[in-house]
Design a protein around this motif. Structure first.
Motif, PDB file in Angstrom:
ATOM      1  N   LEU A  10       0.784  -1.238   0.000  1.00 40.97           N
ATOM      2  CA  LEU A  10       0.000   0.000   0.000  1.00 40.97           C
ATOM      3  C   LEU A  10       0.816   1.288   0.000  1.00 40.97           C
ATOM      4  N   VAL A  11       1.911   1.328   0.763  1.00 43.38           N
ATOM      5  CA  VAL A  11       2.630   2.594   0.951  1.00 43.38           C
ATOM      6  C   VAL A  11       3.134   3.206  -0.362  1.00 43.38           C
ATOM      7  N   PRO A  12       3.701   2.425  -1.306  1.00 39.19           N
ATOM      8  CA  PRO A  12       4.189   3.056  -2.548  1.00 39.19           C
ATOM      9  C   PRO A  12       3.104   3.732  -3.382  1.00 39.19           C
ATOM     10  N   PHE A  13       1.845   3.392  -3.138  1.00 42.38           N
ATOM     11  CA  PHE A  13       0.752   3.927  -3.961  1.00 42.38           C
ATOM     12  C   PHE A  13      -0.117   4.932  -3.217  1.00 42.38           C
ATOM     13  N   THR A  14       0.309   5.327  -2.026  1.00 38.52           N
ATOM     14  CA  THR A  14      -0.464   6.297  -1.240  1.00 38.52           C
ATOM     15  C   THR A  14       0.449   7.431  -0.781  1.00 38.52           C
ATOM     16  N   ARG A  15      -0.141   8.570  -0.550  1.00 40.61           N
ATOM     17  CA  ARG A  15       0.611   9.741  -0.100  1.00 40.61           C
ATOM     18  C   ARG A  15      -0.055  10.331   1.136  1.00 40.61           C
ATOM     19  N   VAL A  16       0.758  10.874   2.034  1.00 43.66           N
ATOM     20  CA  VAL A  16       0.232  11.500   3.246  1.00 43.66           C
ATOM     21  C   VAL A  16       0.824  12.894   3.404  1.00 43.66           C
ATOM     22  N   THR A  17       0.095  13.748   4.103  1.00 45.82           N
ATOM     23  CA  THR A  17       0.564  15.095   4.382  1.00 45.82           C
ATOM     24  C   THR A  17       1.256  15.129   5.745  1.00 45.82           C
ATOM     25  N   ARG A  18       1.953  16.217   6.024  1.00 44.40           N
ATOM     26  CA  ARG A  18       2.624  16.357   7.323  1.00 44.40           C
ATOM     27  C   ARG A  18       1.597  16.369   8.452  1.00 44.40           C
ATOM     28  N   GLN A  19       0.456  17.001   8.223  1.00 47.67           N
ATOM     29  CA  GLN A  19      -0.581  17.043   9.248  1.00 47.67           C
ATOM     30  C   GLN A  19      -1.104  15.637   9.559  1.00 47.67           C
ATOM     31  N   GLN A  20      -1.271  14.801   8.524  1.00 50.66           N
ATOM     32  CA  GLN A  20      -1.748  13.438   8.738  1.00 50.66           C
ATOM     33  C   GLN A  20      -0.730  12.596   9.499  1.00 50.66           C
TER      34      GLN A  20
END
Length: 303
Positions: free
Chosen positions: A47-57
């Protein structure tokens, strides 16, 4: 509800119930912390290579790695090494009423008297289960209660967090849980690489089913169903998970069934159902199509 959606719900709760069986099989070959660490590795790789997160998340995902990854899952896997699948599934179900109590204290959410009654009934079920021979030591019960508590705290964190898609949440909390669980395995377990290399199909089946079947497939289907139906209509079906886990444990693993286990499971599940099922909303949801049809019929028959 469409028949295909009802069948999908049954599939999801069956996957979650059978996950306890798969874990028990895996624990025959692998130690619990190593097994859960590998589960998180598989989920993160997918999952991680295909998802992005923001600093707030990230401010919410990092603590979730501890509360959900370590407290809930790691302690559940350790507990399953000492008790049967059905008993563990029933006690961990207490995460729901515990989350409701935490929401009342922390988020100032109000609970109705009937909900408090349901929570008291479910907690009394744990007292009964404590006398069951399927819980060999008091600390096993404590670990399971801590696992349920970790699930409840995680729900509080998710409620306060910014919007995060389910698969992104699953992938990144798994990623942040890897070093925590990996270090714990390194400290208290040994010979991990050799055990992995020489594990039979049971060990790898437990890892892959828990990672792909339970974490990715089941949760994806569950959240897609929540987009189609009212939460109050869908959530009660999750109470089937411990029931099916008890049945599967007896049928597949040959787990014992005694009066303490039967009575305690009934109290926990019934109490949780009383606490979470909003009968008023269910009735309104059931009547809504008829009301709309009545209004439509009146319009058509109006002179």
């Amino acid at each position: 509800m469409a028949l295909r959606h009802f069948l999908l719900i049954l599939l999801v709760v069956s996957i979650w119930a059978f996950n306890n069986i798969a874990i028990k099989w895996g624990l025959l070959d692998l130690p619990p912390l190593l097994m859960i660490a590998m589960r998180f590795v598989v989920v993160a790789i997918i999952l991680v290579p295909f998802t992005r997160v923001t600093r707030q998340q990230l401010y919410y995902l990092v603590p979730l790695g501890f509360t959900f990854g370590f407290m809930h899952f790691a302690l559940l896997f350790v507990s399953l090494n000492y008790t049967d699948a059905g008993t563990a599934a029933v006690i961990v179900q207490l995460g729901t009423p515990i989350a409701m109590l935490l929401a009342m204290v922390i988020l100032k959410e109000k609970l109705r008297l009937v909900q408090l009654l349901g929570i008291m009934i479910s907690l009394s079920g744990v007292v009964v289960l404590a006398g069951s021979p399927t819980i060999p030591n008091w600390w096993v019960l404590v670990l399971l209660l801590l696992s349920a508590f970790g699930w409840a705290i995680s729900n509080m964190i998710v409620k306060k967090s910014p919007a995060i898609s389910p698969l992104t949440l699953t992938g990144w909390l798994s990623f942040f849980a890897i070093p925590l669980v990996g270090c714990a395995s390194w400290v208290v377990e040994s010979d991990q690489l050799n055990l992995l290399l020489h594990s039979s199909w049971r060990g790898w089946f437990g890892i892959l089913f828990s990672a792909i079947g339970s974490s990715i497939v089941a949760y994806s289907l569950w959240y897609s169903l929540l987009k189609h139906y009212n939460v109050n209509l869908i959530m009660p079906y999750s109470l089937l998970t411990p029931v099916l886990a008890v049945i599967m444990g007896v049928v597949v693993l040959g787990d014992s069934m005694n009066s303490y286990k039967a009575a305690g499971a009934l109290l926990v599940i019934a109490g949780t159902a009383i606490a979470v099922i909003n009968l008023r909303n269910l009735k309104m949801h059931a009547r809504l199509p008829r009301f709309r049809y009545d209004r439509y019929r009146k319009k058509r028959t109006r002179p």
